[in-house]
Design an enzyme around this catalytic site. Structure first.
Site, mmCIF file in Angstrom:
data_model
loop_
_atom_site.group_PDB
_atom_site.id
_atom_site.type_symbol
_atom_site.label_atom_id
_atom_site.label_comp_id
_atom_site.label_asym_id
_atom_site.label_seq_id
_atom_site.Cartn_x
_atom_site.Cartn_y
_atom_site.Cartn_z
ATOM 1 N N CYS A 117 -5.794 3.117 -3.221
ATOM 2 C CA CYS A 117 -6.533 2.048 -3.204
ATOM 3 C C CYS A 117 -7.211 1.976 -2.392
ATOM 4 O O CYS A 117 -8.583 0.576 -2.167
ATOM 5 C CB CYS A 117 -5.553 1.073 -3.570
ATOM 6 N N HIS A 257 -6.972 -5.617 -1.216
ATOM 7 C CA HIS A 257 -7.000 -5.605 -2.668
ATOM 8 C C HIS A 257 -6.265 -5.953 -3.213
ATOM 9 O O HIS A 257 -4.995 -6.413 -3.238
ATOM 10 C CB HIS A 257 -6.244 -4.215 -2.363
ATOM 11 N N ASN A 287 -5.200 -4.259 -11.208
ATOM 12 C CA ASN A 287 -5.531 -3.218 -10.256
ATOM 13 C C ASN A 287 -6.632 -2.123 -10.717
ATOM 14 O O ASN A 287 -6.641 -1.120 -11.389
ATOM 15 C CB ASN A 287 -4.250 -2.705 -9.220
HETATM 16 O O1 UT7 Z 1 -2.362 -0.491 -4.861
HETATM 17 C C1 UT7 Z 1 -1.324 0.461 -4.708
HETATM 18 C C2 UT7 Z 1 -0.413 0.899 -5.384
HETATM 19 N N1 UT7 Z 1 0.456 0.137 -5.631
HETATM 20 C C3 UT7 Z 1 1.014 -1.767 -5.163
HETATM 21 O O2 UT7 Z 1 0.472 -2.058 -4.374
HETATM 22 C C4 UT7 Z 1 2.285 -1.894 -6.568
HETATM 23 C C5 UT7 Z 1 3.327 -2.462 -5.740
HETATM 24 N N2 UT7 Z 1 4.759 -2.893 -6.498
HETATM 25 C C6 UT7 Z 1 4.386 -3.742 -6.938
HETATM 26 O O3 UT7 Z 1 3.048 -4.675 -7.598
HETATM 27 C C7 UT7 Z 1 5.773 -4.023 -7.837
HETATM 28 O O4 UT7 Z 1 6.693 -3.632 -7.057
HETATM 29 C C8 UT7 Z 1 6.101 -3.843 -9.552
HETATM 30 C C9 UT7 Z 1 5.017 -5.046 -10.301
HETATM 31 C C10 UT7 Z 1 5.792 -2.263 -10.165
HETATM 32 C C11 UT7 Z 1 7.171 -3.770 -9.945
HETATM 33 O O5 UT7 Z 1 7.323 -5.379 -9.724
HETATM 34 P P1 UT7 Z 1 8.940 -5.404 -8.506
HETATM 35 O O6 UT7 Z 1 8.834 -7.437 -9.177
HETATM 36 O O7 UT7 Z 1 9.626 -4.923 -7.493
HETATM 37 O O8 UT7 Z 1 9.904 -5.207 -10.097
HETATM 38 P P2 UT7 Z 1 11.947 -4.399 -9.663
HETATM 39 O O9 UT7 Z 1 10.618 -2.644 -9.743
HETATM 40 O O10 UT7 Z 1 11.661 -4.624 -8.963
HETATM 41 O O11 UT7 Z 1 12.087 -4.102 -10.954
HETATM 42 C C12 UT7 Z 1 12.925 -5.730 -11.135
HETATM 43 C C13 UT7 Z 1 13.442 -5.963 -12.918
HETATM 44 C C14 UT7 Z 1 14.361 -4.197 -13.219
HETATM 45 O O12 UT7 Z 1 14.847 -4.714 -13.951
HETATM 46 P P3 UT7 Z 1 16.284 -4.831 -13.575
HETATM 47 O O13 UT7 Z 1 17.088 -3.676 -12.834
HETATM 48 O O14 UT7 Z 1 16.532 -5.904 -12.422
HETATM 49 O O15 UT7 Z 1 17.349 -5.203 -14.584
HETATM 50 C C15 UT7 Z 1 13.039 -3.564 -13.579
HETATM 51 O O16 UT7 Z 1 13.385 -2.466 -14.411
HETATM 52 O O17 UT7 Z 1 11.506 -5.942 -13.758
HETATM 53 C C16 UT7 Z 1 12.401 -5.082 -14.597
HETATM 54 N N3 UT7 Z 1 11.263 -4.378 -14.820
HETATM 55 C C17 UT7 Z 1 9.962 -5.455 -15.913
HETATM 56 N N4 UT7 Z 1 10.652 -5.642 -17.061
HETATM 57 C C18 UT7 Z 1 10.036 -6.282 -17.708
HETATM 58 C C19 UT7 Z 1 9.474 -3.262 -14.199
HETATM 59 N N5 UT7 Z 1 9.133 -3.271 -15.453
HETATM 60 C C20 UT7 Z 1 9.276 -4.410 -16.016
HETATM 61 C C21 UT7 Z 1 8.377 -4.508 -17.145
HETATM 62 N N6 UT7 Z 1 8.405 -5.791 -17.657
HETATM 63 N N7 UT7 Z 1 6.972 -3.936 -17.231
#
Ligand code: UT7
Length: 332
Positions: A117, A257, A287
């Site tokens: 990225c 970004h 993204n």
């Molecule tokens: O470009 C550079 C590369 N990428 C990035 O910079 C991305 C960086 N990361 C992120 O943007 C975030 O970490 C994500 C958007 C990928 C995920 O968001 P988060 O707030 O970190 O969510 P999480 O992984 O902590 O998950 C929270 C909850 C989990 O459920 P429980 O365990 O709390 O019950 C996940 O299973 O949300 C759940 N979850 C979803 N729910 C609905 C994870 N993905 C989804 C989804 N829809 N798509």
């Protein structure tokens, strides 16, 4: 002699027509519009679907053609094409060279630059170095990614984030004091385990097994990437202001970004920037990896004024990150 700096003198963009909405994703994986919007700021993303058999070069060519048409540029005058991408058309053949050929940049040398990225940010640094050296005067810098080619549309932790797109800028010398002023570039290879496509490279060539195990798709440890992105991108943005004695009031724009709206907002908060100065288009495109920064510049081109102070910043796989202090070069 007046100091030569690297100016951006034109921008172009292309995004595919197909819009993949949060609503459509709800029918593909267990997710919902509220979760995606509140956790990422993304409402929809563009996917290259309409052109069977086309890759990243298609997006890059379209964005370059947009720039060429808008700026009346004669492509035979372009001396170098740098294609920033994490999704080249194929291995062992430069996608940049193919793009240069297709747009009529017949006198250019062309190559690909890959830093996930941060590719476009690094590319701007490289292009500026060539311009400042005096050896080249017209460089076409493109950021293009067909992320849909490496996304697993059964994995809700990645498929909601990424989209396809491309943006292009023309980099030329100026002596009017605008252009690239300073940069802080960083990388830390210990981060590569947290975001990658495991198979298909030299370490793990494609086999029946790698395909069965879905190892040709991008995987990330979202939270680790998120934390590193927030910390490091904000850090280099703060440092570049300090290093150049710039106050938050002096900054006209933050072009960061677009990986997650919350990462951009955290960076802006650390810089004490008003939200009106923060470029955002993640809601429309998600993204787009190497394309987010040039797409921002293209979308905000009409609002940018000659002399505006712009802080460009990126964080991505690798890990790779950095910030550039730039003075905008024209009124459109
Ligand atoms: O470009 C550079 C590369 N990428 C990035 O910079 C991305 C960086 N990361 C992120 O943007 C975030 O970490 C994500 C958007 C990928 C995920 O968001 P988060 O707030 O970190 O969510 P999480 O992984 O902590 O998950 C929270 C909850 C989990 O459920 P429980 O365990 O709390 O019950 C996940 O299973 O949300 C759940 N979850 C979803 N729910 C609905 C994870 N993905 C989804 C989804 N829809 N798509």
């Amino acid at each position: 002699m007046d100091k030569v700096t690297a100016a951006i003198t034109a921008v172009g963009k292309y995004v595919p027509d197909y819009i993949l909405t949060n609503k459509e994703l709800e029918t593909m994986v267990e997710t919902n519009d509220d979760w995606i919007t509140s956790r990422t700021g993304i409402k929809e993303r563009r996917i290259l679907k309409e052109e069977e058999g086309k890759g990243t070069s298609y997006l890059a060519i379209k964005s370059a053609e947009d720039l060429i048409a808008k700026s009346n540029l004669d492509p035979s005058e372009i001396e170098m094409v740098i294609l920033c991408t994490a999704t080249p058309d194929m291995q062992a053949a430069s996608t940049g060279a193919f793009v240069a050929n297709k747009i009529g940049a017949v006198n250019a040398f062309a190559f690909d630059l890959e830093a996930a990225c941060s590719s476009f940010l690094y590319g701007l640094s490289v292009a500026a170095g060539y311009i400042e050296s005096g050896r080249y005067k017209k460089i076409l810098l493109i950021g293009a990614d067909m992320n849909s080619s490496m996304i697993d549309y059964t994995d809700r932790t990645t498929c909601i984030i990424f989209g396809d797109g491309a943006g292009a800028v023309l980099v030329e010398p100026t002596t009017d004091g605008n252009g690239l002023q300073d940069e802080i570039m960083r990388s830390d290879g210990s981060g590569r385990e947290f975001l990658n496509v495991a198979a298909g490279g030299s370490m793990m060539p494609a086999t029946e097994e790698t395909v069965k195990e879905r190892l040709h798709f991008a995987r990330q440890d979202g939270q680790t990437v998120f934390k590193n992105a927030v910390f490091n991108m904000a850090d280099v943005c703060e440092k570049i202001l300090e290093k150049n004695n710039i106050s938050n009031d002096d900054v006209d724009w933050l072009a960061a970004h677009q990986a997650n709206k919350r990462i951009v907002e955290a960076t802006a908060r650390r810089m004490k920037l008003d939200s009106s100065k923060v470029m955002l288009n993640i809601a429309k495109y998600g993204n787009t990896t190497s394309a987010t920064l040039p797409l921002l510049l293209a979308d905000y081109e009409k609002q940018l004024k000659k002399g505006d102070t712009v802080i460009l910043a990126a964080f991505g796989g690798g890990f790779s990150w950095g910030s550039i202090y730039f003075k905008w070069c024209y009124n459109s």
